[in-house]
Design an enzyme around this catalytic site. Structure first.
Site, PDB file in Angstrom:
ATOM      1  N   GLN A  62       0.849  -1.198   0.000  1.00 29.76           N
ATOM      2  CA  GLN A  62       0.000   0.000   0.000  1.00 29.76           C
ATOM      3  C   GLN A  62       0.881   1.244   0.000  1.00 29.76           C
ATOM      4  OE1 GLN A  62      -3.498  -0.663   2.961  1.00 29.76           O
ATOM      5  NE2 GLN A  62      -1.832  -2.010   3.506  1.00 29.76           N
ATOM      6  N   ASN A  63       2.193   1.026   0.080  1.00 27.45           N
ATOM      7  CA  ASN A  63       3.102   2.165   0.196  1.00 27.45           C
ATOM      8  C   ASN A  63       3.471   2.720  -1.171  1.00 27.45           C
ATOM      9  OD1 ASN A  63       2.951   1.491   2.845  1.00 27.45           O
ATOM     10  ND2 ASN A  63       4.922   0.458   2.933  1.00 27.45           N
ATOM     11  N   ASP A 117       6.339   4.496  -1.541  1.00 24.36           N
ATOM     12  CA  ASP A 117       7.711   4.963  -1.369  1.00 24.36           C
ATOM     13  C   ASP A 117       8.762   4.275  -2.246  1.00 24.36           C
ATOM     14  OD1 ASP A 117       8.044   2.476  -0.008  1.00 24.36           O
ATOM     15  OD2 ASP A 117       7.601   3.401   1.922  1.00 24.36           O
ATOM     16  N   HIS A 162      -1.627   1.351  -4.027  1.00 24.39           N
ATOM     17  CA  HIS A 162      -2.058   2.752  -3.934  1.00 24.39           C
ATOM     18  C   HIS A 162      -1.206   3.659  -4.818  1.00 24.39           C
ATOM     19  CE1 HIS A 162      -4.177   1.939   0.174  1.00 24.39           C
ATOM     20  NE2 HIS A 162      -4.932   1.616  -0.850  1.00 24.39           N
ATOM     21  N   CYS A 178      -1.932  17.756 -20.003  1.00 28.09           N
ATOM     22  CA  CYS A 178      -1.457  17.033 -21.195  1.00 28.09           C
ATOM     23  C   CYS A 178      -1.137  15.575 -20.903  1.00 28.09           C
ATOM     24  CB  CYS A 178      -0.258  17.740 -21.826  1.00 28.09           C
ATOM     25  SG  CYS A 178       1.253  17.562 -20.873  1.00 28.09           S
ATOM     26  N   CYS A 216       3.760  21.633 -15.278  1.00 28.34           N
ATOM     27  CA  CYS A 216       4.382  21.084 -16.488  1.00 28.34           C
ATOM     28  C   CYS A 216       4.676  22.260 -17.439  1.00 28.34           C
ATOM     29  CB  CYS A 216       3.349  20.129 -17.063  1.00 28.34           C
ATOM     30  SG  CYS A 216       3.515  19.640 -18.748  1.00 28.34           S
ATOM     31  N   CYS A 264       3.530  22.763 -20.198  1.00 29.32           N
ATOM     32  CA  CYS A 264       2.293  23.190 -20.879  1.00 29.32           C
ATOM     33  C   CYS A 264       1.442  24.084 -19.979  1.00 29.32           C
ATOM     34  CB  CYS A 264       1.480  21.969 -21.343  1.00 29.32           C
ATOM     35  SG  CYS A 264       0.465  21.244 -20.042  1.00 29.32           S
ATOM     36  N   PRO A 283       3.634  -4.364  15.662  1.00 32.52           N
ATOM     37  CA  PRO A 283       3.728  -4.182  17.122  1.00 32.52           C
ATOM     38  C   PRO A 283       2.370  -4.313  17.807  1.00 32.52           C
ATOM     39  CG  PRO A 283       4.750  -2.322  15.963  1.00 32.52           C
ATOM     40  CD  PRO A 283       4.039  -3.148  14.926  1.00 32.52           C
TER      41      PRO A 283
HETATM   42  P1  OAD Z   1      -1.470   2.698   8.884  1.00 27.18           P
HETATM   43  O1  OAD Z   1      -0.771   3.964   9.207  1.00 27.18           O
HETATM   44  O2  OAD Z   1      -2.944   2.666   8.922  1.00 27.18           O
HETATM   45  O3  OAD Z   1      -0.987   1.565   9.896  1.00 27.18           O
HETATM   46  C1  OAD Z   1       0.366   1.349  10.175  1.00 27.18           C
HETATM   47  C2  OAD Z   1       0.485   0.011  10.848  1.00 27.18           C
HETATM   48  O4  OAD Z   1       1.865  -0.231  11.055  1.00 27.18           O
HETATM   49  C3  OAD Z   1      -0.190  -0.075  12.223  1.00 27.18           C
HETATM   50  O5  OAD Z   1      -0.882  -1.305  12.328  1.00 27.18           O
HETATM   51  C4  OAD Z   1       0.994  -0.029  13.203  1.00 27.18           C
HETATM   52  O6  OAD Z   1       0.734  -0.783  14.386  1.00 27.18           O
HETATM   53  C5  OAD Z   1       2.076  -0.664  12.374  1.00 27.18           C
HETATM   54  N1  OAD Z   1       3.449  -0.257  12.731  1.00 27.18           N
HETATM   55  C6  OAD Z   1       3.902   0.896  13.270  1.00 27.18           C
HETATM   56  N2  OAD Z   1       5.246   0.871  13.394  1.00 27.18           N
HETATM   57  C7  OAD Z   1       5.655  -0.326  12.904  1.00 27.18           C
HETATM   58  C8  OAD Z   1       6.930  -0.956  12.734  1.00 27.18           C
HETATM   59  N3  OAD Z   1       8.084  -0.368  13.102  1.00 27.18           N
HETATM   60  N4  OAD Z   1       6.959  -2.196  12.196  1.00 27.18           N
HETATM   61  C9  OAD Z   1       5.808  -2.822  11.815  1.00 27.18           C
HETATM   62  N5  OAD Z   1       4.598  -2.282  11.936  1.00 27.18           N
HETATM   63  C10 OAD Z   1       4.511  -1.041  12.476  1.00 27.18           C
HETATM   64  O7  OAD Z   1      -0.879   2.196   7.491  1.00 27.18           O
HETATM   65  P2  OAD Z   1      -1.530   1.275   6.367  1.00 27.18           P
HETATM   66  O8  OAD Z   1      -2.140   0.059   6.955  1.00 27.18           O
HETATM   67  O9  OAD Z   1      -0.521   1.128   5.323  1.00 27.18           O
HETATM   68  O10 OAD Z   1      -3.974   5.097   1.887  1.00 27.18           O
HETATM   69  O11 OAD Z   1      -2.675   2.237   5.850  1.00 27.18           O
HETATM   70  C11 OAD Z   1      -3.355   1.946   4.707  1.00 27.18           C
HETATM   71  C12 OAD Z   1      -3.659   3.184   3.933  1.00 27.18           C
HETATM   72  O12 OAD Z   1      -4.177   4.211   4.764  1.00 27.18           O
HETATM   73  C13 OAD Z   1      -2.467   3.864   3.290  1.00 27.18           C
HETATM   74  O13 OAD Z   1      -1.995   3.235   2.132  1.00 27.18           O
HETATM   75  C14 OAD Z   1      -3.024   5.226   2.973  1.00 27.18           C
HETATM   76  C15 OAD Z   1      -3.690   5.494   4.303  1.00 27.18           C
HETATM   77  O14 OAD Z   1      -4.729   6.388   4.303  1.00 27.18           O
HETATM   78  C16 OAD Z   1      -4.151   6.086   0.994  1.00 27.18           C
HETATM   79  O15 OAD Z   1      -3.520   7.113   1.063  1.00 27.18           O
HETATM   80  C17 OAD Z   1      -5.152   5.792  -0.070  1.00 27.18           C
END
Ligand code: OAD
Length: 257
Positions: free
Chosen positions: A106-107, A109, A124, A135, A153, A155, A219
């Site tokens: 979902q990242n 980066d 995402h 354009c 851009c 344009c 965690p």
């Molecule tokens: P979240 O920010 O909702 O959740 C992050 C998760 O990572 C949580 O469950 C934390 O407990 C866990 N966490 C924190 N630190 C950690 C570490 N060091 N190691 C492992 N886990 C850790 O992120 P996502 O689940 O990715 O969407 O969120 C989904 C979507 O919500 C994103 O892609 C974005 C956001 O709104 C859009 O922008 C469309």
């Protein structure tokens, strides 16, 4: 606690070696140790910003300058300097060993690709490229001058990042590829994912319904814990993945001797 975690890590490593087709679903938590804040929870972006104000497509179209200033330029500074951490490197090593087939992330980066994973579904979208709203031409984000907001851009059209805003569809090809990966794996690793944003959070459910084992590294427990996932290894992704990968390598080496 330490013994229990070592047992769990060993169990996960054995399951990975025994599995035939492993898929990983990753979320913001996997990149926290690379210095990128998550969205939810302590220190999360949504503590600072209202996602509907800064991450909804309607807000961007209404006031692109505001969204660029508040969210995107800050993300750009963080993302251009971020490097993969041991969790990304561990998943890349699992792919190199022939264990992991696909990463659904979902990242935005690009750290999985930087770590070496070759089959990555960017559910995402990606922050690596921008697209002109007029354009349609594309430009790499690192090459963009952000001294003027919003960046434009040649344009005259405004650039948008190629990531999925709230209110937008997941690109059908990425949704299809993810659903296929989820329904064909026999083990899904869910790393650093809060499992509250759909449809990404449904991928482990598809995996489970298709007969796969679902294992979480996080965690904190999530809505998947104990229902969809059978194991939660509690801790930071980098620390845990490093131990799991080392144990996988040990098991493989023992088998070869
Ligand atoms: P979240 O920010 O909702 O959740 C992050 C998760 O990572 C949580 O469950 C934390 O407990 C866990 N966490 C924190 N630190 C950690 C570490 N060091 N190691 C492992 N886990 C850790 O992120 P996502 O689940 O990715 O969407 O969120 C989904 C979507 O919500 C994103 O892609 C974005 C956001 O709104 C859009 O922008 C469309």
């Amino acid at each position: 606690m330490e013994d229990r975690q070592l047992n769990l890590i060993n169990k996960v490593a054995e399951s990975l070696v025994a599995a035939k087709h492993v898929v990983a679903l990753t979320g913001a938590g996997i990149s926290v140790e690379s210095g990128i804040p998550p969205f939810r929870g302590k220190g999360g972006l949504w503590e600072k910003f209202d996602p509907m104000e800064v991450a909804h497509i309607n807000s961007f179209m209404k006031n692109p300058e505001k969204v660029w200033r508040l969210l995107i330029s800050e993300m750009k500074d963080l993302l251009v300097s971020a490097k993969p951490n041991p969790a990304h490197l561990g998943l890349a090593r699992l792919e190199e060993l022939g264990i992991l087939k696909t990463v659904i992330t979902q990242n935005i980066d690009g750290l999985h690709q930087m770590a070496g994973n070759r089959d990555v579904v960017e559910f995402h979208g990606s922050f690596a490229w921008l697209q002109c709203l007029d354009c349609g031409c594309r430009e790499q984000t690192v090459d963009i001058d952000t001294s003027q907001m919003p960046p434009k851009c040649s344009c005259g059209g405004i650039y948008r990042p190629e990531c999925v805003f709230f209110g937008e569809m997941i690109p059908p090809k990425d949704l299809d590829r993810s659903q296929i990966a989820a329904s064909t794996c026999d083990l899904m690793l869910v790393v650093g994912c809060s499992a509250v944003v759909q449809p990404a959070a449904f991928m482990p459910v598809i995996a489970k319904q298709s007969g796969a084992t679902v294992i979480e590294i996080n965690p904190e427990p999530t809505p998947l814990t104990g229902t969809t996932s059978t194991l939660l290894v509690q801790g930071k992704a980098g620390k845990i993945m490093k131990k799991i990968t080392a144990q996988v390598e040990r098991i493989i080496a023992d088998k070869q001797n």
